[in-house]
Motif scaffolding. Structure first.
Motif, PDB file in Angstrom:
ATOM      1  N   HIS A 111     -82.872  65.994  25.617  1.00 22.73           N
ATOM      2  CA  HIS A 111     -82.395  64.611  25.521  1.00 22.73           C
ATOM      3  C   HIS A 111     -81.589  64.394  24.237  1.00 22.73           C
ATOM      4  O   HIS A 111     -80.573  63.696  24.252  1.00 22.73           O
ATOM      5  CB  HIS A 111     -83.557  63.629  25.623  1.00 22.73           C
ATOM      6  CG  HIS A 111     -84.189  63.615  26.989  1.00 22.73           C
ATOM      7  ND1 HIS A 111     -83.461  63.421  28.137  1.00 22.73           N
ATOM      8  CD2 HIS A 111     -85.466  63.791  27.381  1.00 22.73           C
ATOM      9  CE1 HIS A 111     -84.276  63.468  29.180  1.00 22.73           C
ATOM     10  NE2 HIS A 111     -85.491  63.701  28.751  1.00 22.73           N
ATOM     11  N   LEU A 112     -82.021  65.012  23.133  1.00 21.33           N
ATOM     12  CA  LEU A 112     -81.258  64.914  21.888  1.00 21.33           C
ATOM     13  C   LEU A 112     -79.880  65.532  22.065  1.00 21.33           C
ATOM     14  O   LEU A 112     -78.864  64.967  21.648  1.00 21.33           O
ATOM     15  CB  LEU A 112     -82.015  65.592  20.746  1.00 21.33           C
ATOM     16  CG  LEU A 112     -81.302  65.619  19.395  1.00 21.33           C
ATOM     17  CD1 LEU A 112     -81.001  64.209  18.895  1.00 21.33           C
ATOM     18  CD2 LEU A 112     -82.140  66.398  18.379  1.00 21.33           C
ATOM     19  N   TYR A 113     -79.841  66.693  22.704  1.00 21.62           N
ATOM     20  CA  TYR A 113     -78.574  67.377  22.971  1.00 21.62           C
ATOM     21  C   TYR A 113     -77.634  66.483  23.784  1.00 21.62           C
ATOM     22  O   TYR A 113     -76.448  66.354  23.490  1.00 21.62           O
ATOM     23  CB  TYR A 113     -78.850  68.680  23.714  1.00 21.62           C
ATOM     24  CG  TYR A 113     -77.617  69.385  24.220  1.00 21.62           C
ATOM     25  CD1 TYR A 113     -76.878  70.207  23.387  1.00 21.62           C
ATOM     26  CD2 TYR A 113     -77.193  69.233  25.541  1.00 21.62           C
ATOM     27  CE1 TYR A 113     -75.750  70.862  23.844  1.00 21.62           C
ATOM     28  CE2 TYR A 113     -76.063  69.883  26.004  1.00 21.62           C
ATOM     29  CZ  TYR A 113     -75.342  70.687  25.163  1.00 21.62           C
ATOM     30  OH  TYR A 113     -74.221  71.323  25.620  1.00 21.62           O
ATOM     31  N   ALA A 114     -78.169  65.833  24.801  1.00 24.60           N
ATOM     32  CA  ALA A 114     -77.348  65.025  25.704  1.00 24.60           C
ATOM     33  C   ALA A 114     -76.854  63.737  25.058  1.00 24.60           C
ATOM     34  O   ALA A 114     -75.776  63.241  25.401  1.00 24.60           O
ATOM     35  CB  ALA A 114     -78.135  64.685  26.966  1.00 24.60           C
ATOM     36  N   LEU A 115     -77.621  63.194  24.135  1.00 24.86           N
ATOM     37  CA  LEU A 115     -77.278  61.890  23.544  1.00 24.86           C
ATOM     38  C   LEU A 115     -75.849  61.817  23.025  1.00 24.86           C
ATOM     39  O   LEU A 115     -75.182  60.808  23.209  1.00 24.86           O
ATOM     40  CB  LEU A 115     -78.236  61.551  22.399  1.00 24.86           C
ATOM     41  CG  LEU A 115     -79.439  60.727  22.748  1.00 24.86           C
ATOM     42  CD1 LEU A 115     -80.309  60.515  21.529  1.00 24.86           C
ATOM     43  CD2 LEU A 115     -79.069  59.419  23.392  1.00 24.86           C
ATOM     44  N   GLY A 116     -75.414  62.882  22.382  1.00 25.65           N
ATOM     45  CA  GLY A 116     -74.079  62.878  21.792  1.00 25.65           C
ATOM     46  C   GLY A 116     -72.951  62.816  22.794  1.00 25.65           C
ATOM     47  O   GLY A 116     -71.821  62.468  22.443  1.00 25.65           O
ATOM     48  N   GLY A 117     -73.212  63.114  24.048  1.00 24.46           N
ATOM     49  CA  GLY A 117     -72.141  63.154  25.030  1.00 24.46           C
ATOM     50  C   GLY A 117     -72.213  62.096  26.114  1.00 24.46           C
ATOM     51  O   GLY A 117     -71.311  61.995  26.939  1.00 24.46           O
ATOM     52  N   LEU A 118     -73.267  61.309  26.130  1.00 23.34           N
ATOM     53  CA  LEU A 118     -73.404  60.317  27.204  1.00 23.34           C
ATOM     54  C   LEU A 118     -72.324  59.242  27.102  1.00 23.34           C
ATOM     55  O   LEU A 118     -72.111  58.670  26.046  1.00 23.34           O
ATOM     56  CB  LEU A 118     -74.794  59.675  27.169  1.00 23.34           C
ATOM     57  CG  LEU A 118     -75.942  60.609  27.544  1.00 23.34           C
ATOM     58  CD1 LEU A 118     -77.275  59.941  27.260  1.00 23.34           C
ATOM     59  CD2 LEU A 118     -75.857  61.018  29.002  1.00 23.34           C
ATOM     60  N   GLU A 119     -71.671  58.998  28.219  1.00 21.66           N
ATOM     61  CA  GLU A 119     -70.605  57.999  28.269  1.00 21.66           C
ATOM     62  C   GLU A 119     -71.146  56.575  28.357  1.00 21.66           C
ATOM     63  O   GLU A 119     -70.533  55.650  27.852  1.00 21.66           O
ATOM     64  CB  GLU A 119     -69.717  58.237  29.501  1.00 21.66           C
ATOM     65  CG  GLU A 119     -68.972  59.533  29.485  1.00 21.66           C
ATOM     66  CD  GLU A 119     -68.228  59.797  30.787  1.00 21.66           C
ATOM     67  OE1 GLU A 119     -67.291  60.600  30.737  1.00 21.66           O
ATOM     68  OE2 GLU A 119     -68.575  59.225  31.837  1.00 21.66           O
ATOM     69  N   ASP A 120     -72.263  56.408  29.004  1.00 22.65           N
ATOM     70  CA  ASP A 120     -72.822  55.095  29.297  1.00 22.65           C
ATOM     71  C   ASP A 120     -73.788  54.684  28.178  1.00 22.65           C
ATOM     72  O   ASP A 120     -74.833  55.316  27.980  1.00 22.65           O
ATOM     73  CB  ASP A 120     -73.550  55.167  30.642  1.00 22.65           C
ATOM     74  CG  ASP A 120     -74.125  53.843  31.100  1.00 22.65           C
ATOM     75  OD1 ASP A 120     -74.482  53.006  30.254  1.00 22.65           O
ATOM     76  OD2 ASP A 120     -74.248  53.660  32.324  1.00 22.65           O
ATOM     77  N   ALA A 121     -73.456  53.631  27.456  1.00 20.66           N
ATOM     78  CA  ALA A 121     -74.277  53.185  26.323  1.00 20.66           C
ATOM     79  C   ALA A 121     -75.674  52.772  26.770  1.00 20.66           C
ATOM     80  O   ALA A 121     -76.654  52.999  26.055  1.00 20.66           O
ATOM     81  CB  ALA A 121     -73.590  52.025  25.602  1.00 20.66           C
ATOM     82  N   SER A 122     -75.789  52.181  27.943  1.00 21.83           N
ATOM     83  CA  SER A 122     -77.096  51.771  28.444  1.00 21.83           C
ATOM     84  C   SER A 122     -77.971  52.991  28.718  1.00 21.83           C
ATOM     85  O   SER A 122     -79.156  53.018  28.362  1.00 21.83           O
ATOM     86  CB  SER A 122     -76.925  50.930  29.718  1.00 21.83           C
ATOM     87  OG  SER A 122     -78.174  50.577  30.241  1.00 21.83           O
ATOM     88  N   LEU A 123     -77.394  54.015  29.334  1.00 22.63           N
ATOM     89  CA  LEU A 123     -78.139  55.245  29.581  1.00 22.63           C
ATOM     90  C   LEU A 123     -78.490  55.919  28.255  1.00 22.63           C
ATOM     91  O   LEU A 123     -79.597  56.439  28.097  1.00 22.63           O
ATOM     92  CB  LEU A 123     -77.359  56.207  30.481  1.00 22.63           C
ATOM     93  CG  LEU A 123     -78.052  57.541  30.766  1.00 22.63           C
ATOM     94  CD1 LEU A 123     -79.408  57.342  31.441  1.00 22.63           C
ATOM     95  CD2 LEU A 123     -77.145  58.429  31.618  1.00 22.63           C
ATOM     96  N   ALA A 124     -77.575  55.908  27.303  1.00 19.43           N
ATOM     97  CA  ALA A 124     -77.851  56.512  25.995  1.00 19.43           C
ATOM     98  C   ALA A 124     -79.062  55.848  25.343  1.00 19.43           C
ATOM     99  O   ALA A 124     -79.914  56.531  24.748  1.00 19.43           O
ATOM    100  CB  ALA A 124     -76.626  56.415  25.093  1.00 19.43           C
ATOM    101  N   LYS A 125     -79.174  54.547  25.468  1.00 16.64           N
ATOM    102  CA  LYS A 125     -80.326  53.837  24.913  1.00 16.64           C
ATOM    103  C   LYS A 125     -81.609  54.286  25.617  1.00 16.64           C
ATOM    104  O   LYS A 125     -82.627  54.561  24.967  1.00 16.64           O
ATOM    105  CB  LYS A 125     -80.141  52.333  25.057  1.00 16.64           C
ATOM    106  CG  LYS A 125     -81.296  51.530  24.506  1.00 16.64           C
ATOM    107  CD  LYS A 125     -81.068  50.037  24.672  1.00 16.64           C
ATOM    108  CE  LYS A 125     -82.290  49.272  24.202  1.00 16.64           C
ATOM    109  NZ  LYS A 125     -82.169  47.839  24.438  1.00 16.64           N
ATOM    110  N   THR A 126     -81.567  54.379  26.929  1.00 15.06           N
ATOM    111  CA  THR A 126     -82.730  54.833  27.692  1.00 15.06           C
ATOM    112  C   THR A 126     -83.115  56.254  27.293  1.00 15.06           C
ATOM    113  O   THR A 126     -84.299  56.546  27.065  1.00 15.06           O
ATOM    114  CB  THR A 126     -82.439  54.770  29.203  1.00 15.06           C
ATOM    115  OG1 THR A 126     -82.175  53.415  29.557  1.00 15.06           O
ATOM    116  CG2 THR A 126     -83.596  55.302  30.020  1.00 15.06           C
ATOM    117  N   VAL A 127     -82.132  57.135  27.183  1.00 10.63           N
ATOM    118  CA  VAL A 127     -82.392  58.527  26.825  1.00 10.63           C
ATOM    119  C   VAL A 127     -82.960  58.617  25.406  1.00 10.63           C
ATOM    120  O   VAL A 127     -83.876  59.405  25.150  1.00 10.63           O
ATOM    121  CB  VAL A 127     -81.123  59.384  26.983  1.00 10.63           C
ATOM    122  CG1 VAL A 127     -81.307  60.780  26.403  1.00 10.63           C
ATOM    123  CG2 VAL A 127     -80.737  59.467  28.458  1.00 10.63           C
ATOM    124  N   ALA A 128     -82.477  57.797  24.500  1.00 12.32           N
ATOM    125  CA  ALA A 128     -83.017  57.782  23.132  1.00 12.32           C
ATOM    126  C   ALA A 128     -84.485  57.362  23.142  1.00 12.32           C
ATOM    127  O   ALA A 128     -85.319  57.941  22.425  1.00 12.32           O
ATOM    128  CB  ALA A 128     -82.202  56.849  22.251  1.00 12.32           C
TER     129      ALA A 128
END
Length: 172
Positions: A111-128
């Motif tokens: 999830h940390l790896y993916a955070l830097g590349g997620l396009e969707d800010a809402s999904l990035a918040k969920t993943v964080a």
């Protein structure tokens, strides 16, 4: 070897979900294998049940992001082969908890790896949020396994061990 996304690498929701959902689903099954073994003491059993519910919640949240062509989500085969195999039939609670700790650590790193590349800010918040919880779960499982707190709490989070085959997962 740490995996890092290049600044130009981006992940859309479907691509992220294609890798994350099978990992989380396999984790649900890994916890079930630990619970079915009847080896864990009361504290470890209660903790495992709670963490299993957390992972199912992530599966439920991310499954709608899968492409319509994806079909029914299936658990990640390599997690099943490694983690579940290490758990099933194992009479050693410490070994079972260590396998679950290692799996939680891989999920948090992914999830940390993916955070830097997620396009969707809402999904990035969920993943964080998921990453934070899975990091906590890794520490909790590690402590139950008797792993030293200093080892479990480095000064910086790492992407070492992260699953990075997002494009491959999306194409499968």
């Amino acid at each position: 070897q740490e995996a890092e996304l290049e600044s130009s690498d981006t992940l859309d929701n479907e691509t992220f979900a294609a890798l994350a959902v099978p990992l989380e689903l396999a984790t649900v099954l890994a916890y079930q294998a630990a619970l079915d073994g009847d080896v864990l003491d009361l504290t470890a059993t209660t903790t495992a049940r709670q963490f299993q519910v957390h992972h199912q919640t992530v599966v439920d949240a991310l499954t709608p992001l899968l492409s319509e062509d994806a079909g029914t989500p299936r658990p990640d085969v390599s997690v099943l082969a490694a983690t579940v195999q290490a758990i099933e039939g194992n009479p050693d609670q410490t070994a079972i908890l260590t396998a679950l700790y290692e799996l939680e650590d891989v999920l948090a790193a992914t999830h940390l790896y993916a955070l830097g590349g997620l396009e969707d800010a809402s999904l990035a918040k969920t993943v964080a949020q998921v990453m934070a919880v899975e990091s906590q779960q890794a520490v909790a499982m590690g402590r139950l396994a008797g792993i030293d707190l200093v080892t479990l709490t480095p000064a910086e989070a790492s992407t070492a061990g992260a699953r990075t085959g997002f494009e491959e997962a999306a194409a499968a």
